[in-house]
Design a protein around this motif. Sequence first.
Motif, short mmCIF file in Angstrom:
data_model
loop_
_atom_site.label_atom_id
_atom_site.label_comp_id
_atom_site.label_asym_id
_atom_site.label_seq_id
_atom_site.Cartn_x
_atom_site.Cartn_y
_atom_site.Cartn_z
N SER A 1 0.84 -1.21 0.00
CA SER A 1 0.00 0.00 0.00
C SER A 1 0.86 1.24 0.00
CB SER A 1 -0.94 0.06 1.20
OG SER A 1 -0.93 -1.10 1.92
N ALA A 2 1.98 1.22 0.74
CA ALA A 2 2.84 2.40 0.79
C ALA A 2 3.41 2.70 -0.58
CB ALA A 2 3.96 2.18 1.80
N ILE A 3 3.83 1.65 -1.30
CA ILE A 3 4.41 1.88 -2.63
C ILE A 3 3.34 2.45 -3.57
CG2 ILE A 3 5.44 0.76 -4.63
CD1 ILE A 3 6.69 -1.26 -2.68
N ILE A 4 2.17 1.81 -3.58
CA ILE A 4 1.11 2.27 -4.48
C ILE A 4 0.72 3.70 -4.13
CG2 ILE A 4 -1.31 1.91 -5.13
CD1 ILE A 4 -0.82 -1.09 -4.75
N LEU A 5 0.50 3.95 -2.85
CA LEU A 5 0.09 5.29 -2.41
C LEU A 5 1.06 6.36 -2.90
CD1 LEU A 5 -1.67 7.10 -0.39
CD2 LEU A 5 0.17 6.67 1.24
N GLN A 6 2.35 6.12 -2.67
CA GLN A 6 3.32 7.17 -2.97
C GLN A 6 3.57 7.31 -4.46
OE1 GLN A 6 6.52 7.59 0.24
NE2 GLN A 6 5.99 5.45 0.22
N ALA B 1 3.67 10.61 -8.55
CA ALA B 1 4.15 10.51 -9.92
C ALA B 1 3.03 10.53 -10.95
CB ALA B 1 4.98 9.24 -10.09
N TYR B 2 1.81 10.15 -10.58
CA TYR B 2 0.74 10.07 -11.59
C TYR B 2 -0.39 11.05 -11.32
CZ TYR B 2 3.20 6.03 -13.23
OH TYR B 2 4.16 5.22 -13.72
N ASP B 3 -0.95 11.02 -10.12
CA ASP B 3 -2.15 11.80 -9.90
C ASP B 3 -1.86 13.29 -9.78
OD1 ASP B 3 -4.99 11.94 -9.47
OD2 ASP B 3 -4.50 12.51 -7.41
N TRP B 4 -0.85 13.66 -9.04
CA TRP B 4 -0.58 15.08 -8.80
C TRP B 4 0.93 15.29 -8.69
CZ3 TRP B 4 -4.65 18.37 -9.00
CH2 TRP B 4 -4.39 19.71 -8.74
N PRO B 5 1.65 15.22 -9.81
CA PRO B 5 3.11 15.35 -9.73
C PRO B 5 3.52 16.75 -9.28
CG PRO B 5 2.37 14.58 -11.89
CD PRO B 5 1.17 15.07 -11.18
N LEU B 6 4.34 16.81 -8.26
CA LEU B 6 4.87 18.10 -7.80
C LEU B 6 6.39 18.06 -7.91
CD1 LEU B 6 2.91 18.91 -4.53
CD2 LEU B 6 2.81 20.15 -6.68
N LYS C 1 13.85 16.92 -7.74
CA LYS C 1 13.98 15.47 -7.77
C LYS C 1 13.02 14.89 -8.80
CE LYS C 1 16.60 14.94 -3.98
NZ LYS C 1 17.15 16.31 -4.04
N PRO C 2 13.33 13.72 -9.34
CA PRO C 2 12.37 13.06 -10.23
C PRO C 2 11.07 12.79 -9.46
CG PRO C 2 14.44 11.83 -10.10
CD PRO C 2 14.55 12.96 -9.15
N PHE C 3 9.95 12.79 -10.21
CA PHE C 3 8.67 12.56 -9.52
C PHE C 3 8.67 11.21 -8.81
CE2 PHE C 3 7.15 15.39 -13.04
CZ PHE C 3 7.06 16.51 -12.23
N ASN C 4 9.20 10.23 -9.53
CA ASN C 4 9.18 8.88 -8.98
C ASN C 4 10.53 8.57 -8.35
OD1 ASN C 4 8.35 6.38 -8.37
ND2 ASN C 4 8.06 5.67 -10.47
N PHE D 1 10.71 7.33 -0.85
CA PHE D 1 9.54 6.56 -0.44
C PHE D 1 9.86 5.57 0.68
CE2 PHE D 1 7.88 6.93 -5.06
CZ PHE D 1 7.65 8.29 -4.86
N VAL D 2 11.15 5.32 0.90
CA VAL D 2 11.52 4.26 1.83
C VAL D 2 11.01 4.49 3.26
CG1 VAL D 2 13.46 3.11 2.93
CG2 VAL D 2 13.46 3.47 0.48
#
Lengths: 181, 405
Positions: free
Chosen positions: A75-80, A85-90, A95-98, A103-104
């Motif tokens: 869930s943490a990976i999917i959430l972040q 990176a997809y829904d609201w990239p800031l 830094k790269p979005f992804n 995320f660690v």
Amino acid sequence: MRATEPSEKTVRYAAAFFDNEMDLMAIAAEARLRGFEIQDVFTPYPVHGMDRAVGLGRSRLGWIAFVAGVLGLISAIILQVWTSAYDWPLNVGGKPFNSFPLFVPVMFELTVLFSGLISIGVLFMLNRLWIFSKKEIFERVTDDRFVLVLKQADASFDNEKADRLFRKYNAIKVVEGDRFV
Amino acid sequence: MAKNVIINGLERNVLVGMLAAGVIGGIATLMSSDRFWFSFLQNSLFFLTIALGAVLFVAFKAVSNAGWSTVLRRVPEAMMGYVPVGAVGLLMVFFGRSTLYEWARGPLVAHGPEVDLSFKNAWLSTPFFFTRMVIYLALWCGLIYLIKRASFQQDVDGNVEHTRKRKIYSSIFLVVFGITFSLASFDWIMSLEPMFYSTIFGFYMIAGTLTSSAAAITILVILLKKRGFLPEVGDKHMHMLGQIVMGFATFWAYIWISQYLLIYYANLPEETIYYYRRTSTNGWMTVFIVNLFLNWVIPFVMLLPRQVKMNSTWMLTACGIALVGHWLDLYAMIFPAFFGSPMIGVADVALTLGFIGLFLFVFVRNLNVEKLIPRNDPYLEESLGREGLHLAYSQKAAPGAFNEV
């Protein structure tokens, strides 16, 4: 340390009180050898090796904690990944979005959180300790008494034999009852 | 010293042979290759940290009143015996200082006008550096001597006071070690790249030390058990050791990501250069990734189930991987700044073999078979449990003889 089956909610019992864990552990092992059925044991604190003395199998809680942890990690990976990176990239500090390293910490936290909360919840459920459930407990069992509860399921329960066994391990007192819930 | 029958003559010769190979290979490469001093630093630190981790193991148990490990305490105590030997070995770095350390060849020169290096140059001057090294090593050796003496005196007179003393010395050691080892890591390893700094570096080294020494203790206990020593060590103790290795491996990963993440976030050139050197070429990138796997991923996954912690083959494998991981971790700290690609040279093989031989030799010399169990320790009974205590009594003559010398 409940060993009851759901269908056997009430049962006649004989409960013996001891004042140390060694006696309780020894009598639990011997009672099983002599053909008594142990309903449950109660101790004020966790006693290592008691599960083996009572004859419990391996707890399934470890697997539940593991699965819950993996669930938290996913869930943490999917959430972040999805949010950043997809829904609201800031753009954060260029830094790269992804960016995986960022995320660690959340991956770690959610793994621990899911694993901890779900194990606690499942533990209470398996022990039938719901929020409003009422339990009667033996006297001083949360303080300094160690209690062994034997099933008196039918006439095959040998009272004298049980008495001798209790006395051999210095039981302080024995309580009998007909409704062990 | 009582007679030692832990290893037979052949094995002793193998150890001496390894030691000789190390010395010969070392001398040969000292003349011909740049790698010698780097490899020497790496290997002496590797075994020194394992021995120091054993002191930490004993000190933690003493300070926290932990009883379970008392039965196997003589194993880490024998490993402690390597610290003075390893300390003398490490002091040999003095002769290789100009190969190893940029600051030993002359004062550091700032690349930008606004950088003030006067403090760094004063701190990293040859006399001050080696004075500090001697002080750190002497402090550790002194406290180790006190901790060991209290433990062995209790064997003789059975006085409970020694347990309290051991606790006090251990507390002092933990405080002293926390500070000095951190500073020592900055000195000995971080100053190889004098412009790089990371305040968590010492802590990172402590995490690696804890993991690898717990792994080494586990391996040595299992090997001793396989030879028929320490029969009192049971599943319970192996389970505990497995938990400790796994826990500290995870702690190492936690500190690893803490260091990496902050440098990644802040993106400051003088900090990122450290990771740039370790990830920009394919060779070093491989080492970087493999290091993570050996130190955390593989041991963690391997030791996750409960039963495997009581399986000696499985534990030997997992702990062996963690040990190789710590060796590679030091390799990845020391070498990338000076060598374009990772490779294992003659110097590395020879020195690793030599140090393994030296470490095991010192360990075996320090392990007294007659006193393999701290007989008069008040925590012994807790450590042995009912069955273990019975076993211990039956091995000795009679329960009454247990308290005698």
